[in-house]
Design a protein around this motif. Structure first.
Motif, short mmCIF file in Angstrom:
data_model
loop_
_atom_site.label_atom_id
_atom_site.label_comp_id
_atom_site.label_asym_id
_atom_site.label_seq_id
_atom_site.Cartn_x
_atom_site.Cartn_y
_atom_site.Cartn_z
N PHE A 238 31.32 -29.00 -32.13
CA PHE A 238 32.09 -29.34 -30.58
C PHE A 238 32.95 -30.41 -30.32
CE2 PHE A 238 28.94 -33.02 -31.08
CZ PHE A 238 30.07 -34.06 -30.29
N SER A 239 33.88 -30.42 -29.65
CA SER A 239 35.25 -31.05 -29.49
C SER A 239 35.37 -31.94 -27.95
CB SER A 239 36.57 -30.71 -29.28
OG SER A 239 36.54 -29.15 -30.94
N ASN A 240 35.04 -32.48 -28.25
CA ASN A 240 35.12 -33.68 -27.00
C ASN A 240 35.67 -34.38 -26.96
OD1 ASN A 240 34.49 -36.76 -25.70
ND2 ASN A 240 33.34 -34.77 -25.06
N ILE A 241 36.73 -34.16 -25.39
CA ILE A 241 38.35 -34.33 -25.41
C ILE A 241 38.69 -34.79 -23.60
CG2 ILE A 241 39.17 -32.34 -26.42
CD1 ILE A 241 39.58 -30.67 -23.51
N PRO A 242 39.26 -35.59 -23.38
CA PRO A 242 39.08 -36.56 -21.61
C PRO A 242 39.45 -35.31 -21.04
CG PRO A 242 41.02 -37.38 -23.85
CD PRO A 242 40.14 -36.50 -24.13
N VAL A 243 39.31 -35.81 -19.88
CA VAL A 243 39.30 -34.81 -18.34
C VAL A 243 40.98 -34.59 -19.01
CG1 VAL A 243 38.97 -34.92 -16.26
CG2 VAL A 243 36.92 -35.33 -17.93
N PRO A 244 41.24 -33.13 -18.64
CA PRO A 244 42.16 -32.85 -18.32
C PRO A 244 42.52 -33.17 -17.18
CG PRO A 244 41.28 -30.89 -18.11
CD PRO A 244 39.91 -32.00 -18.80
N LYS B 282 49.31 -34.70 -20.77
CA LYS B 282 49.21 -34.51 -22.43
C LYS B 282 47.47 -34.32 -22.23
CE LYS B 282 48.72 -38.01 -26.02
NZ LYS B 282 48.82 -39.29 -26.36
N LEU B 283 47.08 -34.44 -21.76
CA LEU B 283 45.94 -34.23 -21.85
C LEU B 283 45.00 -33.18 -21.23
CD1 LEU B 283 43.55 -37.16 -19.91
CD2 LEU B 283 44.76 -37.02 -22.41
N THR B 284 46.31 -32.22 -19.91
CA THR B 284 45.78 -30.54 -20.44
C THR B 284 46.26 -29.64 -21.20
OG1 THR B 284 45.97 -30.75 -17.73
CG2 THR B 284 46.44 -28.88 -18.69
N ASP B 285 46.82 -30.37 -22.16
CA ASP B 285 47.60 -29.70 -23.09
C ASP B 285 46.87 -29.65 -24.14
OD1 ASP B 285 50.10 -29.48 -22.38
OD2 ASP B 285 50.88 -31.30 -23.54
N GLN B 286 45.40 -30.43 -24.23
CA GLN B 286 44.96 -31.18 -25.27
C GLN B 286 43.86 -29.78 -24.80
OE1 GLN B 286 44.23 -36.11 -25.66
NE2 GLN B 286 42.80 -35.01 -26.91
N TYR B 287 43.50 -29.36 -23.99
CA TYR B 287 42.22 -28.69 -23.47
C TYR B 287 42.83 -27.72 -24.20
CZ TYR B 287 39.46 -26.09 -20.49
OH TYR B 287 38.37 -24.50 -19.90
N ILE B 288 43.90 -26.83 -23.50
CA ILE B 288 44.48 -25.63 -23.49
C ILE B 288 44.66 -25.30 -25.36
CG2 ILE B 288 46.45 -24.28 -23.64
CD1 ILE B 288 46.79 -25.63 -20.75
N LEU B 289 45.14 -26.67 -25.89
CA LEU B 289 45.01 -26.18 -27.26
C LEU B 289 43.42 -25.81 -27.80
CD1 LEU B 289 47.96 -29.20 -28.55
CD2 LEU B 289 48.11 -26.81 -28.15
N GLU B 290 42.75 -26.51 -27.45
CA GLU B 290 41.13 -26.27 -27.67
C GLU B 290 40.59 -24.82 -27.66
OE1 GLU B 290 39.39 -28.86 -30.07
OE2 GLU B 290 40.21 -29.63 -30.76
#
Length: 457
Positions: A258-264, A268-276
């Motif tokens: 798993f990858s745990n990321i902040p709520v997008p 920046k945080l939405t970028d993280q979700y999309i990149l995952e």
């Protein structure tokens, strides 16, 4: 209203005043409502169940169904085994759910009810499932109750067949139905096949269709999908405090990485979700998402002069407060007070690390976990802010100190339409940047001198 709150900060209190959280069973009930044809069941008194349902119903403006073990004095002394046995029979006879998700309360936990052994002995109709999670009201918060119930579902229902199903599991954390739709839309645009759990889309924002039914059709995560979580190739979970423990359970028991990321929320945080998602699908980011991102950045630039260095007090649940602190920093604002009622001390270090990324010195802000709104009000009494960001429970502070307020997180009890719209993603970012900017501009219009009152801003 709260004008008599003392300015001198009371550091050593042994009680909570104006809490910034609610109890674990509320989170457990909310989680269970995100499963298809699931009846949440409160193992305790009717009053406990009524309160938990009321909090959820007032936020979502929808009925939050649940049943109760209906403890009386007898059950409180001798235990609730017979109450559970009767409840299981009645719930399946009357409501006919596929799943009955039992959570405990402070009463059943205090007397030591062994709910796991109780449900092992009860007669469950063929093809149905009864599961439970321990959620004592006197520890943690609703966030911990949510996580415990997610783990409860997986303990009783998730399997590993040994054949990967080619899907990515998505744990959204504590978000609204509008957020569920947006997160699923983004996953679909990225070409991902996914299992999304829990899913409140269509349950706690069901359209007015004239049907009278306990369980809405094709809404919630199906039992088959919960079972198939163990065969997923990857898990993307959002929010450390809602989703990390369930993620670790899925990895430990079923070997799902798993990858745990902040709520997008925000760029920046939405970028993280999309990149995952991109790491999983190996596909290009579609132009529709690139355009949405560009519009959000453009809006931030256009409105920069009205938000730059504005001080904000941000309060609520740890995951959403982290996300909105990030959004405020992206806007060039100055998060001044950042608090949560959930007792997670490492959250303070995470907020400090986030502030360090933007070069904000520790002397410029206060961050505190396991605290309350009385403490926040005292901080504001000593040095005010330009904006409050948080749940409806902050409105008394906003009124007492004459501070503009933007509602976000849980619960929002005094406004309508919030749960059915997105907070997450670029679309949610656009919505909240507009709300923040408009609120600050409304205050500017109210306070400005007549000769400076502008039509074009």
């Amino acid at each position: 209203m709260l004008e008599l709150t003392p300015k001198e900060i009371m550091e050593k209190r042994h009680m909570t005043i104006n809490p910034c959280k609610t109890c674990e069973p509320v989170g457990a009930m909310f989680c269970a409502l995100g499963a298809e044809k699931c009846m949440p069941h409160s193992h305790g008194s009717q009053g406990c169940c009524s309160y938990h349902r009321t909090v959820l119903s007032r936020h979502f403006k929808e009925p939050a169904i649940a049943s109760s073990s209906s403890f009386t004095e007898g059950a409180s002394v001798f235990g609730g085994r017979s109450n559970i046995t009767t409840a299981v029979k009645n719930v399946f006879d009357i409501y006919n759910p596929d799943i009955m998700a039992i959570h405990t309360t402070c009463l059943s936990e205090t007397i030591g009810d062994d709910v796991g052994s109780y449900i092992f002995d009860v007669e469950v109709p063929e093809g149905k499932t009864v599961l439970y999670a321990s959620t004592p009201s006197y520890e943690g918060s609703h966030i911990q109750g949510y996580a415990n119930m997610m783990i409860g579902f997986m303990k009783y229902m998730t399997k590993k067949t040994g054949e990967p199903n080619g899907k990515v599991a998505i744990f959204p954390g504590w978000v609204n139905p509008g957020d569920d739709r947006e997160l699923k839309r983004i996953a679909g645009l990225m070409g991902a096949e996914y299992i999304y759990f829990p899913d409140h889309d269509g349950i706690l924002d069901h359209p007015m269709d004239g049907k009278n039914e306990y369980f809405h059709s094709n809404a919630g995560t199906s039992g088959a999908d919960i079972a198939a979580l163990g065969d997923c190739e990857k898990l993307i979970s959002m929010g450390t405090y809602c989703s990390l423990e369930p993620s670790e359970h899925l990895k430990k028991e079923y070997k799902v990485p798993f990858s745990n990321i902040p709520v997008p929320v925000g760029v920046k945080l939405t970028d993280q979700y999309i990149l995952e998602l991109q790491k999983f699908t190996k596909k290009e980011v579609p132009s529709v998402l690139e355009d949405e991102r560009g519009r959000l950045v453009d809006l931030m630039l256009d409105a920069h002069q009205y938000v730059y260095k504005k001080k904000a007090a941000i309060y609520g649940d740890p995951d959403i407060v982290y996300a909105f602190t990030s959004l405020c920093l992206e806007l060039g604002m100055s998060p001044k007070y950042i608090i949560t009622g959930t007792p997670k001390e490492r959250w303070e270090k995470e907020i400090k690390a986030l502030m360090d990324q933007y070069g904000v010195d520790e002397s410029e802000y206060v961050v505190k976990a396991d605290t309350d709104l009385f403490y926040l009000h005292q901080l504001i009494k000593n040095e005010t802010v330009d904006l409050l960001l948080g749940s409806s429970y902050g409105k008394q502070i906003a009124k007492a100190e004459d501070i503009p307020m933007v509602r976000m997180g849980f619960p929002v009890l005094d406004r309508y339409g919030n749960p059915i719209q997105a907070t997450v993603g670029y679309a949610g970012g656009i919505r909240y940047v507009e709300k923040i900017v408009d609120t600050l501009m409304d205050r500017l219009d109210r306070d400005v001198a007549d000769e400076d009152f502008e039509v074009v801003m």
